[in-house]
Design an enzyme around this catalytic site. Structure first.
Site, PDB file in Angstrom:
ATOM      1  CE1 TYR A 172       8.106   1.165 -59.908  1.00  0.00           C
ATOM      2  CE2 TYR A 172       8.401  -1.093 -60.586  1.00  0.00           C
ATOM      3  CZ  TYR A 172       7.721  -0.142 -59.865  1.00  0.00           C
ATOM      4  OH  TYR A 172       6.654  -0.513 -59.081  1.00  0.00           O
ATOM      5  N   GLY A 219       1.629  11.909 -62.337  1.00  0.00           N
ATOM      6  CA  GLY A 219       2.867  12.214 -61.627  1.00  0.00           C
ATOM      7  C   GLY A 219       2.892  11.755 -60.179  1.00  0.00           C
ATOM      8  CB  ILE A 220       0.377  10.119 -58.032  1.00  0.00           C
ATOM      9  CG1 ILE A 220      -0.656  11.232 -58.235  1.00  0.00           C
ATOM     10  CG2 ILE A 220       0.311   9.549 -56.617  1.00  0.00           C
ATOM     11  CD1 ILE A 220      -2.088  10.764 -58.267  1.00  0.00           C
ATOM     12  N   GLY A 221       3.059   8.644 -58.845  1.00  0.00           N
ATOM     13  CA  GLY A 221       4.095   7.647 -58.583  1.00  0.00           C
ATOM     14  C   GLY A 221       5.470   8.274 -58.486  1.00  0.00           C
ATOM     15  CG  ASN A 258       3.199  -4.034 -63.499  1.00  0.00           C
ATOM     16  OD1 ASN A 258       2.854  -3.246 -64.383  1.00  0.00           O
ATOM     17  ND2 ASN A 258       2.895  -3.858 -62.221  1.00  0.00           N
ATOM     18  CD  GLU A 300       1.048  -7.090 -57.084  1.00  0.00           C
ATOM     19  OE1 GLU A 300       0.998  -8.033 -56.260  1.00  0.00           O
ATOM     20  OE2 GLU A 300       1.924  -6.207 -57.035  1.00  0.00           O
ATOM     21  CD  GLU A 351       6.081  -6.345 -49.020  1.00  0.00           C
ATOM     22  OE1 GLU A 351       5.460  -7.240 -49.633  1.00  0.00           O
ATOM     23  OE2 GLU A 351       7.258  -6.483 -48.642  1.00  0.00           O
ATOM     24  CB  ILE A 361       4.452   1.821 -54.874  1.00  0.00           C
ATOM     25  CG1 ILE A 361       4.023   3.254 -55.205  1.00  0.00           C
ATOM     26  CG2 ILE A 361       4.989   1.071 -56.074  1.00  0.00           C
ATOM     27  CD1 ILE A 361       5.186   4.165 -55.576  1.00  0.00           C
TER      28      ILE A 361
END
Length: 170
Positions: free
Chosen positions: A141, A105-107, A134, A36, A93, A95
């Protein structure tokens, strides 16, 4: 509460964090701060994290992701209350998936586990924020079916601004 989550991918496992995982979680939070572009903001120490997650009154929970038995990512969340809904909800908060494990595929599995936690606890939903630059995360998402919360802007009061405001009350 079960210590692991059921998945249909034998390469991937998710489980609740344990106290001995604090150094791992702390190192992944450092990775997130770097991603970030905010390493200067990362001042939390493992002791702070341990108290927050496993102290007398835990404030947050963490699910860890492993890919082929290697630590791959985490989701750290807390329970908040919506006055409008009259129900609790989960606030995600942080990830973070380590770069070498992205696209596996983890997320999606972490979000699936968070959705399951929400529903099993009778919570209203799951919320989080994302940095406006981002684009990969925003696209991810949206692909999950998430929508941008309309009408809300994210604000923060920290550091010197927080101290100045507090001093005005004196």
């Amino acid at each position: 509460m079960s210590s692991a989550f059921q998945l249909n991918d034998s390469r991937l496992s998710l489980r609740w964090a344990k106290p001995e995982d604090v150094p791992l979680i702390h190192s992944m939070i450092k990775g997130l701060a770097d991603y970030e572009q905010r390493p200067h903001d990362m001042i939390a120490r493992p002791e702070n994290l341990h108290e927050c997650l496993f102290g007398e009154s835990p404030l947050a929970e963490t699910i860890l992701a492993f890919y082929q038995d290697q630590a791959a990512g985490f989701a750290l969340f807390q329970t908040l209350y919506s006055t409008f809904l009259g129900k609790r909800y989960l606030y995600l908060e942080d990830i973070f998936i380590l770069p070498r494990f992205r696209g596996k595929g983890i997320g999606k599995h972490l979000f699936t586990s968070l959705a399951t936690v929400c529903l099993s606890r009778g919570y209203a939903g799951l919320e989080w924020s994302v940095l406006d630059w981002n684009d990969p995360a925003i696209g991810f998402y949206k692909a999950l079916g998430a929508t941008k919360a309309s009408g809300h802007l994210y604000y923060a009061l920290t550091g010197n601004a927080l101290r100045r405001l507090s001093n005005k009350a004196s």
